[in-house]
Design an enzyme around this catalytic site. Structure first.
Site, short mmCIF file in Angstrom:
data_model
loop_
_atom_site.label_atom_id
_atom_site.label_comp_id
_atom_site.label_asym_id
_atom_site.label_seq_id
_atom_site.Cartn_x
_atom_site.Cartn_y
_atom_site.Cartn_z
N PRO A 192 0.77 -1.23 -0.09
CA PRO A 192 -0.02 -0.01 0.24
C PRO A 192 0.98 1.33 0.02
O PRO A 192 1.85 1.37 0.84
CB PRO A 192 -0.59 -0.15 1.25
CG PRO A 192 -0.21 -1.01 2.05
CD PRO A 192 0.71 -2.10 1.20
N ASN A 193 0.25 2.20 -0.90
CA ASN A 193 0.70 3.62 -0.67
C ASN A 193 2.19 3.69 -1.43
O ASN A 193 2.62 4.84 -1.99
CB ASN A 193 1.13 4.08 0.31
CG ASN A 193 -0.14 4.23 1.38
OD1 ASN A 193 -1.08 4.94 0.95
ND2 ASN A 193 -0.26 3.65 2.55
N ARG A 240 5.35 11.03 -2.03
CA ARG A 240 5.12 10.81 -0.67
C ARG A 240 6.27 10.78 0.05
O ARG A 240 7.43 10.20 -0.29
CB ARG A 240 4.47 9.20 -0.68
CG ARG A 240 4.27 8.84 0.80
CD ARG A 240 4.22 7.33 0.48
NE ARG A 240 4.13 6.89 1.86
CZ ARG A 240 4.13 5.35 2.39
NH1 ARG A 240 4.75 4.47 1.29
NH2 ARG A 240 4.18 4.98 3.54
N TYR A 261 11.45 8.65 1.05
CA TYR A 261 11.36 7.55 0.04
C TYR A 261 12.11 8.07 -1.40
O TYR A 261 11.88 7.28 -2.27
CB TYR A 261 9.99 7.35 -0.21
CG TYR A 261 9.49 6.62 0.90
CD1 TYR A 261 9.88 5.40 1.48
CD2 TYR A 261 8.22 7.23 1.67
CE1 TYR A 261 9.14 4.87 2.83
CE2 TYR A 261 7.83 6.76 2.81
CZ TYR A 261 8.24 5.45 3.38
OH TYR A 261 7.64 5.07 4.41
N ASN A 273 8.14 -5.81 -1.26
CA ASN A 273 8.19 -4.55 -0.59
C ASN A 273 6.68 -4.40 0.12
O ASN A 273 5.79 -3.99 -0.62
CB ASN A 273 8.31 -3.20 -1.17
CG ASN A 273 8.64 -2.14 -0.22
OD1 ASN A 273 8.06 -2.22 0.94
ND2 ASN A 273 9.04 -0.99 -0.61
N ALA A 303 3.28 -1.01 4.52
CA ALA A 303 2.91 -1.06 5.85
C ALA A 303 2.47 -2.29 6.53
O ALA A 303 2.43 -2.55 7.45
CB ALA A 303 1.55 0.06 5.97
N HIS A 360 4.37 -4.66 8.84
CA HIS A 360 4.32 -4.46 10.44
C HIS A 360 3.22 -4.89 10.92
O HIS A 360 2.79 -4.92 12.25
CB HIS A 360 4.37 -2.98 10.70
CG HIS A 360 5.56 -2.40 9.90
ND1 HIS A 360 6.84 -2.67 10.04
CD2 HIS A 360 5.38 -1.28 9.08
CE1 HIS A 360 7.61 -1.79 9.14
NE2 HIS A 360 6.82 -1.08 8.79
N ASP A 374 1.91 -15.93 6.30
CA ASP A 374 1.53 -17.19 6.06
C ASP A 374 1.56 -17.46 4.59
O ASP A 374 1.84 -18.58 4.16
CB ASP A 374 0.18 -17.43 6.45
CG ASP A 374 0.11 -17.58 8.18
OD1 ASP A 374 1.14 -17.43 8.73
OD2 ASP A 374 -0.98 -17.52 8.88
N GLU A 404 12.87 -9.58 0.99
CA GLU A 404 12.27 -8.36 1.41
C GLU A 404 12.74 -7.03 1.37
O GLU A 404 14.23 -6.84 1.53
CB GLU A 404 11.79 -8.65 2.93
CG GLU A 404 11.09 -7.42 3.70
CD GLU A 404 11.12 -7.67 5.21
OE1 GLU A 404 11.31 -8.88 5.64
OE2 GLU A 404 10.70 -6.81 5.89
N HIS A 427 13.00 -2.74 1.56
CA HIS A 427 12.32 -1.43 1.84
C HIS A 427 13.13 -0.40 1.58
O HIS A 427 14.51 -0.47 1.58
CB HIS A 427 12.22 -1.67 3.52
CG HIS A 427 11.28 -2.52 4.02
ND1 HIS A 427 10.07 -2.51 4.06
CD2 HIS A 427 11.83 -3.72 4.81
CE1 HIS A 427 9.56 -3.45 4.66
NE2 HIS A 427 10.40 -4.45 4.99
N SER A 464 13.39 2.60 2.78
CA SER A 464 13.85 3.24 3.92
C SER A 464 14.47 2.19 5.06
O SER A 464 14.19 0.99 4.80
CB SER A 464 12.94 4.12 4.54
OG SER A 464 11.87 3.20 5.13
N ARG A 520 13.70 4.30 11.83
CA ARG A 520 12.45 5.18 11.92
C ARG A 520 11.63 4.64 13.17
O ARG A 520 12.24 4.32 14.11
CB ARG A 520 11.89 4.70 10.69
CG ARG A 520 12.74 5.27 9.35
CD ARG A 520 11.86 4.94 8.31
NE ARG A 520 10.77 5.73 8.16
CZ ARG A 520 9.66 5.63 7.35
NH1 ARG A 520 9.76 4.74 6.27
NH2 ARG A 520 8.53 6.44 7.41
N ARG A 547 7.90 0.34 13.19
CA ARG A 547 8.66 0.00 11.88
C ARG A 547 9.41 -0.94 12.04
O ARG A 547 10.04 -1.71 11.03
CB ARG A 547 9.07 0.89 11.06
CG ARG A 547 7.88 1.78 10.79
CD ARG A 547 8.33 2.84 9.77
NE ARG A 547 7.47 4.18 9.56
CZ ARG A 547 6.45 4.13 8.92
NH1 ARG A 547 6.07 3.40 8.00
NH2 ARG A 547 5.78 5.41 8.87
C1 DQA Z 1 8.73 0.91 3.59
C2 DQA Z 1 8.73 1.13 4.90
C3 DQA Z 1 7.35 0.83 5.65
O1 DQA Z 1 7.62 1.17 7.00
C4 DQA Z 1 6.26 1.87 5.28
O2 DQA Z 1 5.04 1.71 5.81
C5 DQA Z 1 6.20 2.08 3.57
C6 DQA Z 1 7.28 1.68 2.86
C7 DQA Z 1 9.88 1.16 2.61
O3 DQA Z 1 10.02 1.07 1.56
O4 DQA Z 1 10.68 1.95 3.33
O5 DQA Z 1 5.05 1.97 3.06
O6 DQA Z 1 8.26 -0.35 3.21
#
Ligand code: DQA
Length: 145
Positions: free
Chosen positions: A11-12, A19, A24, A75, A78, A81, A88, A99, A101, A103, A108, A112
């Site tokens: 998401p996002n 953003r 980011y 990735n 959110a 977390h 699963d 995985e 990220h 950031s 942070r 997170r």
């Molecule tokens: C993220 C880090 C997450 O904590 C955050 O909710 C994101 C982006 C990252 O790519 O740094 O949406 O996964």
């Protein structure tokens, strides 16, 4: 045989570039996809790239990866977390998982610092920005042989 990698974004991440650029960066998700496609071609790999704001869609894609992909780059944003469902699904996929990220989640907010996904990850890349996706692909190229 050409390795097929599912690249899943949570998401996002569709808002990347707009953003919180101080965290980011200015690279958009479309830029990341283009960079990754170029690198995949050089490495002789195939990628399927997807973003969803919906947890169930990500679960569906991970289930599809079980039969249609050789490995997963994710990735989870959110959902990292919060999501036992992603944990699963990844466990059931029985594929190498990276995985990613953008950031460094450990520098942070405390909420997170915990990832439900990490126990299922073969490798974890955090804090390398958009380049983390390329690192993940290069790792899988080596890992899959
Ligand atoms: C993220 C880090 C997450 O904590 C955050 O909710 C994101 C982006 C990252 O790519 O740094 O949406 O996964």
């Amino acid at each position: 045989m050409t390795a097929r990698i599912f690249v899943l974004n949570g998401p996002n991440l569709n808002l990347l570039g707009h953003r919180k650029p101080e965290i980011y960066g200015h690279t958009t998700l479309a830029d990341i996809e283009a960079q990754l496609r170029a690198r995949a071609e050089q490495l002789g790999m195939e990628i399927e790239f997807l973003q969803s704001n919906h947890e169930g869609t990500l679960v569906d894609e991970i289930q599809r990866a079980r039969t249609e992909a050789d490995a997963i780059i994710i990735n989870p944003a959110a959902y990292t977390h919060t999501s036992v469902a992603l944990h699963d699904a990844l466990e059931s996929a029985e594929k190498p998982v990276v995985e990613v990220h953008l950031s460094n989640i450990h520098r942070r907010e405390e909420f997170r610092h915990h990832s439900f996904v990490s126990p299922q990850a073969t490798a974890i890349i955090a804090g390398a920005g958009a380049y983390g996706y390329t690192m993940a692909l290069e790792f899988l190229h080596q890992h899959l042989g």
